[in-house]
Design an enzyme around this catalytic site. Structure first.
Site, PDB file in Angstrom:
ATOM      1  N   ASP A 199       0.864  -1.188   0.000  1.00 48.99           N
ATOM      2  CA  ASP A 199       0.000   0.000   0.000  1.00 48.99           C
ATOM      3  C   ASP A 199       0.894   1.230   0.000  1.00 48.99           C
ATOM      4  O   ASP A 199       2.127   1.105  -0.096  1.00 48.99           O
ATOM      5  CB  ASP A 199      -0.985  -0.010   1.179  1.00 48.99           C
ATOM      6  CG  ASP A 199      -2.326   0.617   0.783  1.00 48.99           C
ATOM      7  OD1 ASP A 199      -2.328   1.805   0.405  1.00 48.99           O
ATOM      8  OD2 ASP A 199      -3.359  -0.074   0.824  1.00 48.99           O
ATOM      9  N   HIS A 272      -2.746   3.355  -4.512  1.00 51.50           N
ATOM     10  CA  HIS A 272      -2.139   2.751  -3.313  1.00 51.50           C
ATOM     11  C   HIS A 272      -0.750   2.186  -3.600  1.00 51.50           C
ATOM     12  O   HIS A 272      -0.380   1.128  -3.076  1.00 51.50           O
ATOM     13  CB  HIS A 272      -3.068   1.662  -2.743  1.00 51.50           C
ATOM     14  CG  HIS A 272      -4.320   2.226  -2.129  1.00 51.50           C
ATOM     15  ND1 HIS A 272      -4.320   2.952  -0.949  1.00 51.50           N
ATOM     16  CD2 HIS A 272      -5.611   2.215  -2.546  1.00 51.50           C
ATOM     17  CE1 HIS A 272      -5.564   3.330  -0.661  1.00 51.50           C
ATOM     18  NE2 HIS A 272      -6.362   2.903  -1.621  1.00 51.50           N
ATOM     19  N   GLU A 336      -9.803   3.174  -5.156  1.00 56.47           N
ATOM     20  CA  GLU A 336      -9.343   4.500  -4.746  1.00 56.47           C
ATOM     21  C   GLU A 336      -8.112   4.981  -5.526  1.00 56.47           C
ATOM     22  O   GLU A 336      -7.083   5.283  -4.931  1.00 56.47           O
ATOM     23  CB  GLU A 336      -9.042   4.484  -3.239  1.00 56.47           C
ATOM     24  CG  GLU A 336     -10.258   4.136  -2.408  1.00 56.47           C
ATOM     25  CD  GLU A 336      -9.973   4.023  -0.906  1.00 56.47           C
ATOM     26  OE1 GLU A 336     -10.857   4.411  -0.130  1.00 56.47           O
ATOM     27  OE2 GLU A 336      -8.881   3.550  -0.528  1.00 56.47           O
TER      28      GLU A 336
HETATM   29  C1  ACM Z   1     -10.984  -0.295   0.535  1.00 54.72           C
HETATM   30  O1  ACM Z   1     -11.447  -0.309   1.686  1.00 54.72           O
HETATM   31  N1  ACM Z   1     -10.392   0.778   0.056  1.00 54.72           N
HETATM   32  C2  ACM Z   1     -11.070  -1.468  -0.309  1.00 54.72           C
END
Ligand code: ACM
Ligand code: ZN
Length: 575
Positions: A199, A272, A336
């Site tokens: 991440d 991420h 995201e």
């Molecule tokens: C997430 O909680 N961004 C998958």
């Protein structure tokens, strides 16, 4: 052929494993609740020091399961039972795997006066029968005789995908703890461990062809103190890192395999990815420099998917990931990923043009570029017989191939996936994010990301949306809870957030909904809590007292023959 299984009715299941000075009586009303429990005639089976656990010769998997059963019994009773492939007459626990049932994780568990037989429809089924047996033995059995009342249990899971997730990027947990986590999952009949390995805040898996991913990418220079927010920039000033070597990963994968847990690795892309970009800035749109994030949130620097070299980078990484993890599913993230850099990046815009992508009312050009990247990666993974899972954002630019959708922003993603003929796994944040608070009294809880998900809310979750048609329902292959670790720094805190919500989750995953009842669950939690105590698990105590009261209340009701009268409700199960 039509086979009938039976659901245990709600009124039963309290065998009330009783503690006396010399002997203990097992209680088969474990969590998750088996789907059919029927008392039979006889005095029952006494586990003694001389009891042997027998497995079929040349079945290495059941040999391992037999050894685990011996360890489980030793941990609870102190008795060290021998494990043998030899035929043994009388006082033996026999493991087999030729139970005829189309469900590949089903088992029967039969107890008579001289024999306990656990027969799975596969070795996995036998393993779940072993879990039921070990959980039925009361935790206060040390130094005592254990009586298993005569019984016939027939059981199988409701869902084939029964998952639990752990984020090791925001905070890192050592290999030994990952094994303990897998033990906890296995005890709750969970068969998928979704391991979030990378991440913005850290890269945690050794990739030999890109050594800087761990040399550089494991590190962030410090960590935010307190809750993330615009006004909070206070950090602790301490560099933070950690990663798993490939040798450790192989060892953990074997450990999980022995417990019938498949590890699904996740490399989250194209967003991420700050930690990876801090090591290899050439794969970002701006070229960097980048730094691993020190706080929590969503960051605008993502992979440049207009650059052909980025695809090569990802394929090389996933090649090593596939060498490490035999799982059919590989998780490629997709959540995201802000697209503002792609809107300005000459390479990304040239790629959009080259592909002939046009913005539509439904999908922006940049979302379609992400969709292209995911589908291209999917083809690569498919060429090695693997399947892709992605977060529900993979629907946004149009989904292709056979990707499975993990529906986290709610249940809509799962519904849309099923409507499009794709499989889906339900992980809605509002019910299954175990990083959320367990109590409304937040002042007395460890700092958490927010939300409020008590055990009861998890227990009462129904993963099949009522809007689905009969044809769409089988596309919901299961459910999972997620444990993100921005605010969780230690293994003890992980266990606190996990337990006992995991117990509620596993009953939703395993037991037929008609047999579920929260009061009954609370009562069955009491012995499970005592087992947690015995094993030293750090569980949250919010429902501890309620479960004790429910257990005591049920004990006050007269039982027949040490086991409540069993009433069965037939459930047709076609073969
Ligand atoms: C997430 O909680 N961004 C998958
Ligand atoms: Zn770009």
């Amino acid at each position: 052929m039509k086979r009938q299984l039976f659901l245990t009715a709600l009124t039963i299941t309290i065998g009330l494993g009783s503690c006396t000075k010399e002997s203990m009586t097992a209680d088969y009303g474990v969590i998750p609740l088996p789907n059919r429990i029927e008392s039979t005639e006889g005095d029952g089976f006494v586990i003694r020091n001389s009891t042997a656990i027998v497995y079929p010769k040349e079945n290495g998997k059941l040999q391992k399961t037999a050894e685990l059963l011996s360890e489980y019994i030793a941990a609870i009773t102190g008795m060290e039972l021998s494990v043998t492939p030899a035929e043994k007459r009388g006082n033996a626990i026999v493991l087999k795997s030729n139970f005829a049932c189309p469900n590949q994780e089903a088992y029967s568990l039969t107890v008579n006066d001289s024999l306990v037989t656990i027969n799975g429809s596969s070795d996995a089924g036998t393993f779940y029968g072993v879990q039921t047996l070990r959980k039925s033995i009361p935790a206060c059995s040390e130094g005592k005789q254990v009586l298993l009342p005569p019984v016939e249990i027939t059981d199988m899971p409701r869902f084939s995908y029964r998952g639990m997730h752990l984020d090791v990027a925001r905070h890192f947990f050592p290999a030994d703890f990952i094994k303990r986590y897998i033990d906890i999952l296995a005890m709750h009949n969970i068969n998928r461990f979704h391991w979030h390995l990378s991440d913005d805040q850290g890269w945690r898996v050794e990739i030999k062809s890109y050594p800087k991913l761990t040399e550089v990418g494991q590190w962030r220079k410090e960590t935010l103190i307190g809750r993330a927010g615009k006004d909070n920039t206070q950090c602790d000033g301490t560099p933070y890192g950690g990663y798993y070597t490939q040798e450790e990963i192989r060892d953990i994968v074997q450990y999980a395999t022995d417990r019938f847990v498949t590890i699904i690795p996740e490399i989250d892309l194209p967003g991420h990815m700050l930690a990876a970009l801090s090591a290899y800035p050439e794969y970002g749109c701006t070229g960097g420099p980048y730094e691993a994030a020190t706080g929590w949130g969503i960051f605008p620097d993502i992979l440049c998917m207009g650059n052909e070299k980025t695809y090569e980078f990802l394929e090389n990484i996933f090649s090593e990931i596939m060498d490490l993890f035999p799982s059919e599913f590989i998780h490629v993230g997709g959540d995201e990923a802000p697209k503002q850099h792609w809107e300005e990046c000459p390479k990304c815009q040239a790629k959009i043009k080259e592909l002939g992508i046009r913005a539509t009312k439904k999908h922006t050009a940049e979302n379609q570029l992400q969709s292209y990247a995911v589908q291209r990666l999917e083809k690569f993974l498919n060429s090695r017989n693997r399947e892709v899972i992605g977060w529900d954002e993979i629907l946004e630019g149009g989904i292709g191939g056979g990707a499975t959708v993990m529906s986290w922003r709610g249940t809509e993603g799962g519904i849309e996936a099923a409507d499009l003929g794709h499989d889906a796994i339900m992980v809605p944040h509002h019910t299954l994010y175990f990083d959320y608070y367990q109590s409304e009294d937040q002042a007395n809880e460890p700092l958490s990301i927010g939300g409020y998900i008590p055990v009861r809310k998890v227990y009462e979750y129904e993963p099949i949306p009522s809007v689905l048609t009969a044809e769409q329902v089988p596309h919901i292959i299961g459910l999972q809870a997620n444990l993100w670790t921005e605010y969780i720094h230690t293994p003890e805190h992980v266990e606190y957030m996990l337990l006992p919500r995991l117990a509620a989750l596993c009953e939703v995953q395993w037991t037929q909904p008609e047999a579920k009842n929260y009061e009954n669950f609370l009562c069955r939690m009491d012995p499970l809590f005592r087992t947690y105590d015995r094993l030293g698990y750090n569980y949250a105590k919010h429902i501890r007292e309620d479960s004790k009261v429910a257990f005591e209340k049920a004990k006050a009701v007269p039982q027949t023959a040490g086991q409540a009268e069993l009433e069965s409700v037939p459930v047709g199960l076609s073969e």
